[in-house]
Design a protein around this motif. Structure first.
Motif, PDB file in Angstrom:
ATOM      1  N   UNK A 120       0.860  -1.186   0.000  1.00 57.68           N
ATOM      2  CA  UNK A 120       0.000   0.000   0.000  1.00 57.68           C
ATOM      3  C   UNK A 120       0.903   1.247   0.000  1.00 57.68           C
ATOM      4  N   UNK A 121       0.905   2.025  -1.073  1.00 54.39           N
ATOM      5  CA  UNK A 121       1.779   3.210  -1.136  1.00 54.39           C
ATOM      6  C   UNK A 121       1.395   4.296  -0.134  1.00 54.39           C
ATOM      7  N   UNK A 151       6.484   4.740  -2.186  1.00 62.30           N
ATOM      8  CA  UNK A 151       5.458   5.778  -2.138  1.00 62.30           C
ATOM      9  C   UNK A 151       4.618   5.849  -3.410  1.00 62.30           C
ATOM     10  N   UNK A 152       4.811   4.882  -4.312  1.00 60.23           N
ATOM     11  CA  UNK A 152       4.046   4.865  -5.551  1.00 60.23           C
ATOM     12  C   UNK A 152       4.586   5.824  -6.596  1.00 60.23           C
ATOM     13  N   UNK A 158      10.338  10.437  -9.685  1.00 60.16           N
ATOM     14  CA  UNK A 158       9.606  11.380  -8.841  1.00 60.16           C
ATOM     15  C   UNK A 158       8.162  11.562  -9.246  1.00 60.16           C
ATOM     16  N   UNK A 159       7.772  11.099 -10.461  1.00 59.14           N
ATOM     17  CA  UNK A 159       6.389  11.208 -10.912  1.00 59.14           C
ATOM     18  C   UNK A 159       5.537  10.140 -10.235  1.00 59.14           C
ATOM     19  N   UNK A 181       2.142  -4.272  -6.623  1.00 60.21           N
ATOM     20  CA  UNK A 181       2.965  -5.476  -6.406  1.00 60.21           C
ATOM     21  C   UNK A 181       4.399  -5.011  -6.207  1.00 60.21           C
ATOM     22  N   UNK A 182       5.003  -5.398  -5.096  1.00 60.40           N
ATOM     23  CA  UNK A 182       6.282  -4.784  -4.714  1.00 60.40           C
ATOM     24  C   UNK A 182       7.254  -5.850  -4.244  1.00 60.40           C
ATOM     25  N   UNK A 183       8.460  -5.778  -4.760  1.00 58.58           N
ATOM     26  CA  UNK A 183       9.502  -6.721  -4.358  1.00 58.58           C
ATOM     27  C   UNK A 183      10.144  -6.204  -3.075  1.00 58.58           C
ATOM     28  N   UNK A 184       9.990  -6.998  -2.016  1.00 60.10           N
ATOM     29  CA  UNK A 184      10.412  -6.498  -0.713  1.00 60.10           C
ATOM     30  C   UNK A 184      10.915  -7.639   0.155  1.00 60.10           C
ATOM     31  N   UNK A 185      11.826  -7.292   1.085  1.00 55.53           N
ATOM     32  CA  UNK A 185      12.302  -8.276   2.060  1.00 55.53           C
ATOM     33  C   UNK A 185      11.322  -8.308   3.222  1.00 55.53           C
TER      34      UNK A 185
END
Length: 903
Positions: A189-190, A312-313, A323-324, A365-369
Motif C-alpha cells: 500500500x503506497x 510511495x508509488x 519522482x512522478x 505489487x512490490x519486491x520487498x524483504x
C-alpha cells in the motif's frame, strides 16, 4: 422486576423496548446465566459445547453481517445450553493492525501531528488510549443484540496472554525452520507504506487502457514484436519478453533479443508455458519486480530483477520519469512512446484491480524483504483432516474451495510495516545477523552482545487470529495445557463467512494441528452473503447498508434476529430490505397476543397463580383424550419438536425458524386457539376446563423454549408469566423440550377432516364473494357413519371456524343455488340464496369468462403459429403451454360457478 412477576397476564400492547430493557444482556450477565466452568466438564462428565466468536475489529461497529453471524452463533450456543451441555461462547476483539493505526493517524493528522513526530512509544500510547475510549463499541452493540457469551472471558488480541502466545508461536516456528526472512513480491500500500494480506486487498472493476507497444528486434532491423499491457510505466523495468512455446507465431524468435523502448536495454525473448496465447498478442513483457507471476517466470529463467516504482508509488527510474506518480508517469510514457513510433494502438480494457481496503488506492505489487511462513508443510495435514471428515463444512460444497486453496498454497507474508501490533521478536547485531527470542535480554544472551536492534515490523493481524481457538482458552505455548483446554478444546462450531476460508479457517486448522496436535473445531458453518433487494452486496459507499441499531429501535431486536435467519437458507445469498423486518415484528406481536389470549382463559378458570401452579405442575399431556383438537395439537407439537431437533443436527437453522413459525402461527394460533374458544364455551366441568387451559399453556411454554435461541427477549418475558417466576430465573437455563414419539404418532385424521371441511367452506365463500360478516347455511352429507359421528360431534367447531350454520343431511337432491364440493368423499353445500346478488355475480362471471376465453384463444393461436412453434426456445414454448393449461382450468371453474348460479 419482582412487581412485574405478580401480574397474571401481559400488558395489552407488546412494547419491545420495555421487554428488551428488562431482559437484556445486563440482566443475564448479572445472573451469570452464560458462565461456563471447566470443572463441570472435568469433574462431573458434563458434555461441553464450545463456540468461538470470530473476533470483530476493535475499530468496527455493528453491521447486518455481524447480526447474521452472531445470531447464528447465539442460536447454537443457547440451544446447546438448554439441551444440558456446558456451553461456552468465547468472545473477543481483534486489534486490527492497519485499520486501527489508520484511524488514530487520521485523528492525529487533524491536530497537525504525524506518528513520526511522536515516536513509536508515544504513538502507541495514543492508540491504547483510543482503544480504551472507543474500541469496545462493537461489543456493546453485540450485547444489545442479546448474544450469550461468557463475557468474563473476553479477550483482546493484544492482551498479555494472547501476546505471549503470538511471540512463542513465532519463535517455535522459526526454530523449527518454518519461518524465514526473504525477498518476494508482496501487496504494497503506497499510502499506508506497508505490506498487505490478500484479505486487506479489495478487488474492484476498473477501466484502463490496454496499450499495444512494439519492441524492435536487435538482429532483424525493421522487424518488431508487439506486447499488450495496462502498465506501460513498468516497461522501464522489463527484463524479457515471454511467448508460449506452443505458439507458432514466435517460434523463430525465441532466443533473439529485443530493445526496450525508452530504456534502450536489450532483453531476451524466452519461451514459457505461463503465457496465455489468447491474451493480447500472445507476447508478454516480463517485469519481475512489479508482478508476482513475472517474478516466478524470472526465477525459472534466471533473469535479473529491476524496479522502477518506489514504496510511495512514485517512479524511481533514470529515464526522466523519476519522482512522478506512477499513474502520471503512465500517461507521460504513452505520449513518449507515440512520439517514438512504438505505440501501436490503445484499447479500453475493463479488469479487476486490487485496492488497499483502508487507503482505497491501487495496490502495488512490490519486491520487498519480509518475514514469511512456509505453508506447504502445514497445509498437508490441514487438508487431510477435512478430507477425512474430522472437520465438516456446512454447506459441504465449500470443501472444494478449501481444497483449491490448500493445493495451491504459497508462503505467507507475516510482516507489516506498522507500529500497532505484535512486534516481531527478532533482533539484529552489527553484522546483520538475526537473533529470534522472546525478549531483548534473551536475544542478548543468545548473541553474546547487548548491541542489538529490534526489527521495526509487526506481525500480520491474522498471525494472532490463527491462534484464536488456543489463546481464548489460555494457551501460550509455554502454558500448553490447562483445565479450560482439557475441557473445551477442540471447540465445536465455528460460524464464519466463506470469504475467509483460507485467511482464517484454514490457518486455524494448521495452527491447531501444529501447536496442539488436534483440530481446533469440528464443524464450520459458512454464513450467507447479505445483499440489498437489487442483489448488490451491502456497502457504505453504495449507501445500501442499514444500521442494525436503528432497525432494532424500529422493529425490535427479536424481530431483526428472527427475520434475518428466516430469510437466510444455508448456502444461499440473502436479499435484505429493512421492511422485511415487518415479518419478525408481526410474529413477535402474534406470540404476544396469543399468549395474552391463553392467559385470559387461565384467569377465567384459576383463582390465582398458586392454584394454577398446583394444577399445571402436575399436568400430564398424555391424558388428553377427549379433546380432538388437543390431541391434534399434541401430535403436531411433538412432530414439530422432532423436526426441530433433527434440523439442529443438520445445521439447517433456516428450517428451524420456519418450522417454528409455521407451527405457532398456523397450527397453534389459527387452528388450535380458535378450537380452544369453542371447547371452553361448551359444557365442561371445571376440572376439564382447567386441563384444557393447561394443555394450551404447556404447548405455549414448550414453543417459547424452542423459540428462545432465536428470540431471547420476548420468550423470557412471557416465560416469566407462565408461572410466578422470579427475576433470578431465566428461560435461558431451562431445559429444552424433547419430542415424545408416542404423542407425535397420534392419529390426526379426525381433526384433519374438520380442517379440510372448514377450509373448503372458506374457499367456497371466497370464490362466490360471500360477505365476510354473513353466516352461510351449510349442508354436510357424510360418506360413512364414522365421518357422520365425527362431523356431528364437531358441528360447533365447524360453525365457529367457517362462520356458518352447518347441518347434516341424509340424502336427497343437491340443493339449488348451492356451491358444492367433496372432502374425502363427504359432500358439502354452501347455500348462496340471500347471501349474494345472483344477477350481479352472473354478470361479473360472464365478463370474466369472456376475458379468459379471449386470452385462451390468443395463446392457442400463438402456439399454433408455425413461426413461433418452430423457432422459439423450448423453455419459452413450455411456459406458454403452462399458461394455456392454467387459463383453461380457470375457465372451467368460472363456467362451473356460473352454472351453479344459473341453475
Amino acid at each position: 422486576m419482582s412487581d412485574q412477576t405478580e401480574v397474571f397476564n401481559l400488558e395489552k400492547i407488546y412494547n419491545h423496548h420495555d421487554v428488551e430493557e428488562r431482559w437484556g444482556s445486563a440482566h443475564w450477565e448479572e445472573l451469570g446465566s452464560f458462565h461456563a466452568e471447566s470443572s463441570r466438564v472435568l469433574e462431573t462428565g458434563k458434555e461441553p459445547y464450545t463456540v468461538l466468536m470470530p473476533p470483530p475489529n476493535v475499530t468496527g461497529s455493528l453491521t447486518l453481517g455481524h447480526v447474521l453471524n452472531h445470531t447464528l452463533q447465539d442460536i447454537f450456543i443457547r440451544y446447546s445450553r438448554m439441551t444440558g451441555k456446558e456451553a461456552l461462547w468465547l468472545p473477543g476483539t481483534d486489534h486490527a493492525g492497519i485499520a486501527t493505526q489508520t484511524v488514530v493517524e487520521r485523528k492525529l493528522k487533524k491536530e497537525g501531528i504525524t506518528r513520526h513526530d511522536l515516536g513509536r512509544k508515544e504513538f502507541l500510547g495514543h492508540v491504547w488510549q483510543w482503544r480504551e475510549e472507543y474500541g469496545d463499541l462493537i461489543l456493546r452493540q453485540l450485547r444489545r443484540l442479546g448474544i450469550s457469551c461468557d463475557w468474563r472471558r473476553n479477550l483482546f488480541t493484544m492482551d498479555e496472554g494472547a501476546s505471549k502466545a503470538v511471540i512463542n508461536a513465532f519463535i517455535t516456528l522459526y526454530r523449527d525452520g518454518l519461518i524465514y526472512r526473504g525477498t518476494r513480491i508482496i501487496n504494497w500500500c503506497p499510502v499506508s507504506q506497508t505490506a498487505l494480506s490478500d484479505e486487506e486487498v479489495i478487488m474492484k472493476s476498473r477501466k484502463d487502457s490496454l496499450v499495444y507497444i512494439q519492441y524492435a528486434l536487435v538482429s532483424h532491423p525493421g522487424r518488431f514484436i508487439t506486447i499488450a499491457t495496462v502498465r506501460a510505466e513498468t516497461i522501464l523495468a522489463d527484463v524479457a519478453i515471454a511467448v508460449n512455446p506452443a505458439d507458432p507465431r514466435y517460434t523463430d524468435l525465441v532466443g533473439e533479443l529485443a530493445i526496450v523502448p525508452v530504456a534502450g536495454r536489450y532483453i531476451p525473448i524466452i519461451a514459457d508455458d505461463y503465457v496465455d496465447i489468447e491474451f493480447g498478442t500472445g507476447a508478454l513483457k516480463i517485469t519481475p519486480a512489479h508482478d508476482a507471476n513475472d517474478y516466478e517466470v524470472a526465477k525459472r529463467h534466471n533473469l535479473p530483477i529491476l524496479s522502477v516504482v518506489g514504496k510511495d508509488g512514485k517512479m524511481t527510474d533514470e529515464f526522466g520519469y523519476g519522482g512522478m506518480d506512477r499513474f502520471v508517469a503512465r500517461e507521460k510514457i504513452l505520449k513518449d512512446l507515440e512520439e517514438l513510433g512504438n505505440l501501436v494502438r490503445v484499447e479500453e480494457y475493463e479488469h479487476n484491480v486490487g485496492y488497499s481496503e483502508r487507503a482505497d488506492v491501487v495496490v502495488e505489487p512490490y519486491l520487498s524483504e519480509q518475514w514469511f511462513v512456509k505453508m506447504k508443510p502445514l497445509a498437508e495435514e490441514a487438508l487431510q483432516v477435512v478430507n477425512d471428515g474430522e472437520i465438516r463444512f456446512h454447506p459441504p460444497h465449500w470443501i472444494n474451495t478449501y481444497r483449491h486453496w490448500m493445493g495451491n498454497i504459497r508462503d505467507w507474508c507475516i510482516s507489516r510495516q506498522l507500529w500497532w501490533g505484535h512486534r516481531i521478536p527478532a533482533w539484529y547485531d552489527s553484522e546483520g545477523k538475526v537473533w529470534v527470542a522472546a525478549s531483548y535480554e534473551e536475544a542478548c544472551h543468545l548473541a553474546g552482545t547487548d548491541k542489538l536492534v529490534q526489527d521495526d515490523d509487526v506481525l500480520d493481524t491474522w498471525f494472532s487470529s490463527w491462534l484464536w481457538p488456543l489463546t481464548t482458552l489460555g494457551w501460550t505455548e509455554k502454558q500448553s495445557d490447562n483445565d479450560d483446554l482439557r475441557a473445551f478444546y477442540p471447540t465445536d462450531t465455528l460460524v464464519t463467512g466463506p470469504d475467509i476460508i483460507f485467511f482464517w479457517v484454514a490457518r486455524m486448522v494448521m495452527a491447531g494441528l501444529y501447536f496442539k496436535g488436534a483440530v481446533p473445531f469440528r464443524n464450520v458453518y459458512f454464513t450467507s452473503i447479505i445483499r440489498d433487494m437489487k442483489g448488490r452486496k451491502l456497502s457504505k459507499s453504495l449507501g445500501n447498508s442499514p444500521d442494525p441499531i436503528k432497525v432494532m429501535d424500529t422493529y425490535g431486536t427479536d424481530a431483526l434476529r428472527f427475520t434475518i435467519i428466516y430469510i437466510a437458507p444455508l448456502g444461499q445469498d440473502v436479499l435484505f430490505g429493512e421492511e422485511k423486518c415487518e415479518l419478525g415484528r408481526n410474529f413477535a406481536t402474534k406470540i404476544w397476543n396469543a399468549s395474552r389470549l391463553v392467559f385470559m382463559q387461565r384467569e377465567k378458570y384459576f383463582r390465582d397463580h398458586e392454584e394454577f401452579a398446583a394444577v399445571y405442575l402436575n399436568f400430564d399431556p398424555s391424558s388428553v383424550t377427549a379433546d380432538l383438537a388437543g390431541q391434534w395439537l399434541l401430535a403436531g407439537y411433538h412432530g414439530m419438536l422432532e423436526r426441530y431437533h433433527t434440523a439442529f443436527t443438520q445445521f439447517r437453522v433456516n428450517d428451524i425458524v420456519k418450522n417454528l413459525y409455521d407451527f405457532f402461527w398456523r397450527d397453534y394460533c389459527d387452528w388450535y386457539l380458535e378450537a380452544l374458544k369453542v371447547r371452553l364455551s361448551g359444557e365442561l366441568t371445571r376440572e376439564d376446563a382447567q386441563q384444557t387451559v393447561c394443555l394450551a399453556v404447556y404447548v405455549l411454554e414448550g414453543t417459547l423454549k424452542a423459540l428462545h435461541p432465536v428470540m431471547p427477549f420476548i420468550t423470557d418475558e412471557i416465560w416469566h408469566q407462565v408461572l410466578q417466576r422470579s427475576a433470578e430465573e431465566s428461560i435461558a437455563l431451562s431445559p429444552m423440550p424433547l419430542s415424545d414419539s408416542a404423542l407425535a404418532g397420534i392419529d390426526l385424521r379426525g381433526f384433519s377432516l374438520i380442517q379440510k371441511v372448514v377450509t373448503e367452506i372458506r374457499s367456497l365463500r371466497s370464490l362466490f364473494g360471500v360477505p365476510h360478516g354473513s353466516r352461510a347455511e351449510v349442508l354436510l352429507r357424510p360418506t360413512n357413519e364414522g365421518d357422520r359421528l365425527l362431523l356431528q360431534t364437531n358441528l360447533a367447531l365447524v360453525a365457529a371456524l367457517a362462520q356458518c350454520n352447518p347441518q347434516l343431511m341424509d340424502g336427497g337432491e343437491r340443493p339449488p343455488h348451492a356451491a358444492g364440493s367433496v372432502v374425502e368423499g363427504n359432500e358439502l353445500f354452501v347455500l348462496l340464496e340471500g347471501l349474494i346478488s345472483f344477477d350481479k355475480e352472473c354478470e361479473r362471471l360472464q365478463k370474466e369468462i369472456a376475458n379468459v376465453s379471449s386470452y385462451v384463444l390468443s395463446l392457442q393461436k400463438k402456439l399454433s403459429n408455425g413461426g413461433f412453434a418452430d423457432h422459439a426456445p423450448a423453455d419459452v414454448i413450455a411456459k406458454e403451454r403452462e399458461k394455456l393449461r392454467e387459463a383453461g382450468e380457470t375457465l372451467e371453474k368460472l363456467k362451473s360457478n356460473l352454472a351453479v348460479l344459473s341453475d
